[in-house]
Design a protein around this motif. Structure first.
Motif, PDB file in Angstrom:
ATOM      1  N   ALA A 344     -17.168   1.405   3.965  1.00  0.00           N
ATOM      2  CA  ALA A 344     -16.598   0.323   3.162  1.00  0.00           C
ATOM      3  C   ALA A 344     -15.100   0.470   2.954  1.00  0.00           C
ATOM      4  O   ALA A 344     -14.413  -0.523   2.714  1.00  0.00           O
ATOM      5  CB  ALA A 344     -17.310   0.259   1.811  1.00  0.00           C
ATOM      6  N   VAL A 345     -14.565   1.682   3.002  1.00  0.00           N
ATOM      7  CA  VAL A 345     -13.150   1.890   2.671  1.00  0.00           C
ATOM      8  C   VAL A 345     -12.345   2.361   3.878  1.00  0.00           C
ATOM      9  O   VAL A 345     -11.335   3.051   3.715  1.00  0.00           O
ATOM     10  CB  VAL A 345     -13.022   2.906   1.513  1.00  0.00           C
ATOM     11  CG1 VAL A 345     -13.550   2.319   0.231  1.00  0.00           C
ATOM     12  CG2 VAL A 345     -13.740   4.211   1.839  1.00  0.00           C
ATOM     13  N   LYS A 346     -12.774   2.002   5.061  1.00  0.00           N
ATOM     14  CA  LYS A 346     -12.044   2.421   6.264  1.00  0.00           C
ATOM     15  C   LYS A 346     -10.596   1.941   6.240  1.00  0.00           C
ATOM     16  O   LYS A 346      -9.669   2.668   6.608  1.00  0.00           O
ATOM     17  CB  LYS A 346     -12.753   1.894   7.514  1.00  0.00           C
ATOM     18  CG  LYS A 346     -14.017   2.636   7.880  1.00  0.00           C
ATOM     19  CD  LYS A 346     -14.586   2.102   9.183  1.00  0.00           C
ATOM     20  CE  LYS A 346     -15.856   2.849   9.571  1.00  0.00           C
ATOM     21  NZ  LYS A 346     -16.426   2.344  10.827  1.00  0.00           N
ATOM     22  N   ARG A 347     -10.405   0.675   5.818  1.00  0.00           N
ATOM     23  CA  ARG A 347      -9.050   0.113   5.817  1.00  0.00           C
ATOM     24  C   ARG A 347      -8.142   0.881   4.869  1.00  0.00           C
ATOM     25  O   ARG A 347      -6.992   1.205   5.217  1.00  0.00           O
ATOM     26  CB  ARG A 347      -9.108  -1.366   5.431  1.00  0.00           C
ATOM     27  CG  ARG A 347      -7.737  -2.027   5.387  1.00  0.00           C
ATOM     28  CD  ARG A 347      -7.838  -3.512   5.150  1.00  0.00           C
ATOM     29  NE  ARG A 347      -6.544  -4.151   5.223  1.00  0.00           N
ATOM     30  CZ  ARG A 347      -6.350  -5.462   5.199  1.00  0.00           C
ATOM     31  NH1 ARG A 347      -7.397  -6.277   5.109  1.00  0.00           N
ATOM     32  NH2 ARG A 347      -5.135  -5.973   5.273  1.00  0.00           N
ATOM     33  N   VAL A 348      -8.639   1.190   3.685  1.00  0.00           N
ATOM     34  CA  VAL A 348      -7.832   1.920   2.695  1.00  0.00           C
ATOM     35  C   VAL A 348      -7.488   3.309   3.214  1.00  0.00           C
ATOM     36  O   VAL A 348      -6.348   3.774   3.083  1.00  0.00           O
ATOM     37  CB  VAL A 348      -8.594   2.015   1.355  1.00  0.00           C
ATOM     38  CG1 VAL A 348      -7.794   2.817   0.349  1.00  0.00           C
ATOM     39  CG2 VAL A 348      -8.892   0.627   0.818  1.00  0.00           C
ATOM     40  N   ILE A 349      -8.465   3.968   3.821  1.00  0.00           N
ATOM     41  CA  ILE A 349      -8.220   5.317   4.360  1.00  0.00           C
ATOM     42  C   ILE A 349      -7.153   5.273   5.445  1.00  0.00           C
ATOM     43  O   ILE A 349      -6.241   6.109   5.479  1.00  0.00           O
ATOM     44  CB  ILE A 349      -9.534   5.912   4.914  1.00  0.00           C
ATOM     45  CG1 ILE A 349     -10.527   6.159   3.783  1.00  0.00           C
ATOM     46  CG2 ILE A 349      -9.267   7.207   5.665  1.00  0.00           C
ATOM     47  CD1 ILE A 349     -11.918   6.538   4.253  1.00  0.00           C
ATOM     48  N   ALA A 350      -7.240   4.268   6.326  1.00  0.00           N
ATOM     49  CA  ALA A 350      -6.264   4.147   7.415  1.00  0.00           C
ATOM     50  C   ALA A 350      -4.862   3.908   6.866  1.00  0.00           C
ATOM     51  O   ALA A 350      -3.891   4.544   7.305  1.00  0.00           O
ATOM     52  CB  ALA A 350      -6.680   3.016   8.355  1.00  0.00           C
ATOM     53  N   GLU A 351      -4.737   3.002   5.907  1.00  0.00           N
ATOM     54  CA  GLU A 351      -3.413   2.670   5.363  1.00  0.00           C
ATOM     55  C   GLU A 351      -2.818   3.854   4.602  1.00  0.00           C
ATOM     56  O   GLU A 351      -1.628   4.169   4.756  1.00  0.00           O
ATOM     57  CB  GLU A 351      -3.534   1.450   4.447  1.00  0.00           C
ATOM     58  CG  GLU A 351      -3.861   0.167   5.209  1.00  0.00           C
ATOM     59  CD  GLU A 351      -4.217  -0.985   4.298  1.00  0.00           C
ATOM     60  OE1 GLU A 351      -4.209  -2.135   4.784  1.00  0.00           O
ATOM     61  OE2 GLU A 351      -4.511  -0.746   3.102  1.00  0.00           O
ATOM     62  N   MET A 352      -3.634   4.523   3.797  1.00  0.00           N
ATOM     63  CA  MET A 352      -3.137   5.680   3.047  1.00  0.00           C
ATOM     64  C   MET A 352      -2.679   6.794   3.983  1.00  0.00           C
ATOM     65  O   MET A 352      -1.652   7.433   3.759  1.00  0.00           O
ATOM     66  CB  MET A 352      -4.230   6.212   2.114  1.00  0.00           C
ATOM     67  CG  MET A 352      -4.509   5.333   0.905  1.00  0.00           C
ATOM     68  SD  MET A 352      -5.906   5.959  -0.068  1.00  0.00           S
ATOM     69  CE  MET A 352      -5.345   7.601  -0.461  1.00  0.00           C
ATOM     70  N   THR A 353      -3.438   7.017   5.058  1.00  0.00           N
ATOM     71  CA  THR A 353      -3.089   8.090   5.998  1.00  0.00           C
ATOM     72  C   THR A 353      -1.792   7.780   6.725  1.00  0.00           C
ATOM     73  O   THR A 353      -0.948   8.670   6.902  1.00  0.00           O
ATOM     74  CB  THR A 353      -4.229   8.286   7.011  1.00  0.00           C
ATOM     75  OG1 THR A 353      -5.440   8.562   6.316  1.00  0.00           O
ATOM     76  CG2 THR A 353      -3.916   9.436   7.947  1.00  0.00           C
TER      77      THR A 353
END
Length: 535
Positions: A344-353
């Protein structure tokens, strides 16, 4: 009924098997000369030809008219094996038949002679799925089967097999098929099937298959669905990958800390309904390529890139330091594991990284600290390192301190300032200063010495080296004894040869100067950090 292309184009002879010549040549020789083993073990990744070679071998040992060890494909035995009508060749999937009872059935059957063939052949696919009790039931039969029985075991996970099973088989390791071999095979199949396939698309499909022929042919059939011409855009759209140009733009955006471009890239992946984790895996492969370019002399030997892609990769690699690339790889790897756990939070993880990759100050990991120290070293390398002025400043301070305490007796007493003539301030003008640039990768020099002389290398390990404007190399040791040890025997010549290799130029004996470094009382915390990381 439509037949899948990978089944339609499955090899029927040993000569047709692609990329496994080191195996097919041996099997062909054994079948031709009757030097057959009682049990074979085929191991390797998926789609590399294990089951295919097992079926070809089963036909070859039973063929009525074999041709150079390969089956003819037209005799009664070959036809019956192909259509599955014979009872003498049994193919069993151990994933769904992994119990001890299934193996007991085989153990009871092997005592009977073949009904219509020369040999009774048992092909057990995914054999690593058998239970422990099933393996135990197979052991004795596998070691001493009747002369008319041949076992062929196939597995993708060799490490799960008991050593007692492996030792009873003739083992063959199937390699991943080379990209060029896959490209040639895909081009041939596309031509025969009337599919329009250009060279770039074929290479993309071959890379996506990761060494598996079955995956490559399946991807070709998927992309050619509906009678379409297979182009790079069609491949990217069908498989859900991001184009190489977009990946390079992402790399440049990270190097320039262009947050707008990075967030737009993630947004475009989401809008296109592509899986972010697939995009992330492509990004990891790009960073892996850059790391290879940064650390090796002949990167193209380890990478499957065209000349244009290699030049492009070399250009973007120059935007990063080696320490930064290692930090980025660590962040990308951690992010991928997090994505696989939380969809569910793939997008957030990608942007934060990606934001953390742009700014090392946001990352407190050891890799981030090393990256920042490397950046600091690079800046210090361009400065001038004074040889003597440090002591001069100290003398000046000590001469002023007594003056303040001696002011009480008389105000006229400060006149004895002829002491100022002894001040070392004029001396620095006569003392020459040298521009010293720190030689990076000094530990590589020490490592080269340690290969032939580990004892002397321990003395060089605590030293630091600098390069002067006139090409000399200054090596500063922590104490006189260490310098003396490096002067003896062949140690100096070994050090000079190692320095020449690192600097990629010949350093003469006179150009190599040894010194004993003086302890700096005013060394800053940064100096201590740099010394600690280099040693």
């Amino acid at each position: 009924m439509h037949q899948a292309l990978y089944r339609k184009w499955r090899p029927q002879t040993f000569e047709d098997v692609c990329g496994q010549e080191h195996i097919t040549s041996i099997l062909q020789y054994e079948a031709q000369n009757g030097a057959l083993s009682h049990a074979y073990l085929f191991c390797g990744s998926r789609g590399t030809g294990k089951t295919t070679c097992a079926k070809i071998l089963a036909k070859a040992v039973n063929c009525h008219n074999p041709k150079n060890g390969s089956p003819c494909g037209v005799c009664e035995a070959c036809v019956s094996i192909d259509n599955g009508s014979t009872t003498d060749v049994l193919e069993m999937d151990a994933a769904s038949n992994n119990g001890v009872d299934n193996i007991r059935d085989i153990r009871d059957e092997v005592v009977y002679s073949p009904s219509s063939m020369k040999y009774r052949v048992y092909i057990i696919d995914e054999v690593h799925m058998l239970s422990a009790s099933a393996f135990n039931a197979l052991l004795k039969t596998l070691e001493e089967p009747p002369e008319h029985v041949i076992f062929i075991l196939a597995t993708t996970e060799l490490q799960k097999l008991p050593a007692t099973i492996i030792s009873r088989c003739q083992r063959f390791d199937f390699r991943r098929i080379a990209t060029d071999v896959l490209v040639n095979r895909l081009t041939y199949i596309a031509k025969e099937e009337g599919i329009t396939l250009d060279a770039e698309s074929a290479r993309m499909l071959a890379k996506l298959a990761q060494g598996g022929m079955r995956d490559a042919i399946s991807l070709l059939e998927l992309c050619a669905g509906g009678g379409r011409a297979v182009t790079p855009d069609v491949v990217a759209e069908t498989v859900g990958i991001t184009g190489r140009e977009a990946m390079i733009d992402t790399v440049r955006a990270v190097a320039e800390s262009n947050y707008d471009a990075l967030f737009e890239q993630i947004a475009s992946v989401v809008r296109s309904s592509k899986d972010i984790s697939i995009f992330w895996q492509d990004l990891i492969s790009i960073w892996r390529d850059m790391l290879i370019f940064k650390t090796t002399q002949n990167a193209t030997a380890y990478l499957d890139l065209t000349d244009h892609e290699a030049q492009e990769m070399q250009a973007v690699t120059a935007l990063f330091r080696k320490e930064t690339l290692i930090r980025h790889c660590k962040l990308l790897e951690e992010a991928l594991f997090a994505m696989l756990k939380a969809n569910a939070v793939k997008r957030v993880i990608a942007e934060m990284t990606l934001v953390r990759m742009c700014d090392a100050a946001l990352d407190t990991s050891p890799e981030a600290m090393l990256s920042r120290i490397a950046q600091l070293e690079e800046r210090l390398d361009t400065g001038i390192v004074p040889v003597a002025p440090v002591k001069a400043e100290k003398v000046e301070k000590t001469t002023h301190v007594p003056q303040k305490t001696a002011e009480k007796p008389q105000k006229t007493e400060p006149k004895p300032e002829p002491v100022a003539e002894k001040k070392p301030t004029p001396q620095p003008a006569s003392v020459p200063t040298r521009t010293l640039r720190t030689i990076r990768n000094w530990m590589e020099v020490v490592e080269r010495i340690s290969r032939s002389d580990p004892m002397r290398a321990s003395f060089a390990k605590s030293s630091r080296a600098y390069e002067t404007e006139d090409g000399k190399v200054i090596v500063r040791f922590g104490d006189p004894f260490a310098m003396q040890m490096m002067e003896q025997g062949e140690a100096r010549d070994r050090l000079r040869a190692a320095v020449s290799a690192i600097l990629k130029r010949e350093v003469g004996d006179r150009a190599l100067v040894f010194e004993v470094a003086e302890k700096r009382a005013d060394a800053s915390v940064i100096d201590e950090i740099i010394d600690a990381t280099e040693n």
